[in-house]
Every structure is written in structure tokens, then in C-alpha cells.
Design an enzyme around this catalytic site. Structure first.
Site, mmCIF file in Angstrom:
data_model
loop_
_atom_site.group_PDB
_atom_site.id
_atom_site.type_symbol
_atom_site.label_atom_id
_atom_site.label_comp_id
_atom_site.label_asym_id
_atom_site.label_seq_id
_atom_site.Cartn_x
_atom_site.Cartn_y
_atom_site.Cartn_z
ATOM 1 N N GLY A 46 74.727 35.361 2.662
ATOM 2 C CA GLY A 46 73.353 35.296 2.205
ATOM 3 C C GLY A 46 72.760 33.947 2.549
ATOM 4 N N GLN A 51 67.365 26.637 2.051
ATOM 5 C CA GLN A 51 68.550 26.178 2.812
ATOM 6 C C GLN A 51 68.222 25.896 4.269
ATOM 7 O OE1 GLN A 51 71.161 29.578 1.374
ATOM 8 N NE2 GLN A 51 72.618 27.896 1.474
ATOM 9 N N CYS A 89 79.069 27.979 -0.964
ATOM 10 C CA CYS A 89 77.674 27.910 -0.535
ATOM 11 C C CYS A 89 77.605 27.173 0.795
ATOM 12 C CB CYS A 89 76.853 27.178 -1.592
ATOM 13 S SG CYS A 89 75.127 26.964 -1.145
ATOM 14 N N LEU A 90 76.809 27.691 1.710
ATOM 15 C CA LEU A 90 76.660 27.051 3.028
ATOM 16 C C LEU A 90 76.096 25.636 2.893
ATOM 17 C CD1 LEU A 90 75.141 30.150 4.808
ATOM 18 C CD2 LEU A 90 77.404 29.191 5.258
ATOM 19 N N HIS A 131 73.034 34.225 -6.634
ATOM 20 C CA HIS A 131 73.215 32.932 -5.958
ATOM 21 C C HIS A 131 71.970 32.556 -5.141
ATOM 22 C CE1 HIS A 131 75.845 29.960 -3.680
ATOM 23 N NE2 HIS A 131 74.813 30.077 -2.860
ATOM 24 N N GLU A 132 71.445 33.515 -4.376
ATOM 25 C CA GLU A 132 70.297 33.202 -3.507
ATOM 26 C C GLU A 132 69.030 32.976 -4.328
ATOM 27 O OE1 GLU A 132 71.250 32.364 -0.736
ATOM 28 O OE2 GLU A 132 73.112 33.496 -0.611
ATOM 29 N N HIS A 135 68.895 29.572 -5.611
ATOM 30 C CA HIS A 135 68.414 28.600 -4.624
ATOM 31 C C HIS A 135 66.891 28.443 -4.692
ATOM 32 C CE1 HIS A 135 71.736 27.200 -2.172
ATOM 33 N NE2 HIS A 135 72.198 28.415 -1.970
HETATM 34 CO CO CO Z 1 74.079 28.987 -1.280
#
Ligand code: CO
Length: 161
Positions: A46, A51, A89-90, A131-132, A135
Site C-alpha cells: 500500500g 509518502q 512501512c516503506l 495503515h494508509e 498516513h
Molecule cells: Co506506511
């Protein structure tokens, strides 16, 4: 389309609240196309617009083997249950941690054509949606750890058994 660079902690864009999308125009469609391409290029599950440095309420989710989901102005309308999951998380490269997430969620939002969509999700999809959407509010999973010892370094030299 283009692969976009991923913002990582402690970049301040990750800590700000994203704005609602008012008009789904060409620039939003381009953003979403780039987010999907970026997510696939780095094998993410995701990605949220902050991000990639854009403070707009847009997320994409790509569960392996399932169709990609694009959500504009997503909102969680219901959370049910609780479970502990390992999460990464990226934007927090090299780490993972144990957090509490809902067993299932109901989410509403709009698709690329502005049509309202509602999703009932459990397991990884529910986790990814929570999670997204976090963000979009400047929240990272590391804020949800019960304690600092729940955060672990990913050590690739350790055998994955
Ligand atoms: Co993330």
C-alpha cells in the site's frame, strides 16, 4: 507514469494532515497512476500520497494476487475487534513492529471516477487500509507501538525459517 521517490522518517511531510481532494482532475489521475506504478516497482502492499510528498487524501492498496484498490478521501466508518500484527512501512525502512489493529473495518471513499465505494475488509486488507489512512493523518505505525521494545530491526542475515 513515473516511479516516485518515497519520503522516509523524519521528513515532516509524513507528519502533516492531508487535505481532502475536491476535484478528481488530470493531476489526481496522474498522481494515482504514479502511486500505483511506484507501489508495484518496490513491491509495496500500500501507499499513501504523503509518502510521495503530496498532502492529499489518496491511498492505493495492492494485496498480492488481488485487484488494486484506489481510494480518494477514504474514511473508516467502522472498526471491529482487535488483533496484534507485525507491520512495516516503506517510510520507516529497515524496521518492523507489533501493533494492534482491528479484526475488520468498513471503509468508504471515492474511486478514480468520483463514484462512492464501500469496502468491508479483514486480515491484511483491513490492516493496510488502517495503515494508509493513518498516513493521511500524519500517523505512523511506530506511534502505535505499545512500547519501544516492540520495534525490531529487520536483519536479513537471519535465516527466515
Ligand atoms: Co506506511
Amino acid at each position: 507514469m513515473a516511479i516516485l521517490p518515497i519520503c522516509v522518517v523524519p521528513e515532516s511531510v509524513l507528519r502533516q494532515k492531508s487535505k481532502k481532494v475536491k476535484l478528481i482532475d488530470g493531476s489526481i489521475q496522474r498522481l494515482i497512476g504514479n502511486m500505483l506504478e511506484t507501489m508495484h516497482a518496490i513491491s509495496g502492499v500500500g501507499l499513501a500520497a504523503p509518502q510521495v510528498g503530496t498532502l492529499l487524501r489518496v491511498i492505493v492498496v495492492g494485496i498480492p494476487g488481488e485487484e488494486d484498490i484506489v481510494l480518494i478521501n477514504p474514511e473508516i466508518v467502522r472498526r471491529k475487534g482487535e488483533r496484534l500484527v507485525n507491520e512495516g512501512c516503506l517510510s520507516v525502512p529497515g524496521y518492523f513492529g507489533e501493533v494492534k489493529r482491528a479484526e475488520s473495518v468498513r471503509v468508504k471513499g471515492r474511486d478514480l471516477n468520483g463514484k462512492e465505494i464501500r469496502i468491508k475488509a479483514s486480515e491484511l486488507l483491513a490492516q493496510a487500509l488502517e495503515h494508509e489512512i493513518d498516513h493521511l493523518n500524519g500517523v505512523l505505525y511506530i506511534d502505535r507501538l505499545e512500547s519501544a521494545d516492540k520495534l525490531h530491526k529487520i536483519e536479513p542475515e537471519i535465516a527466515q525459517l
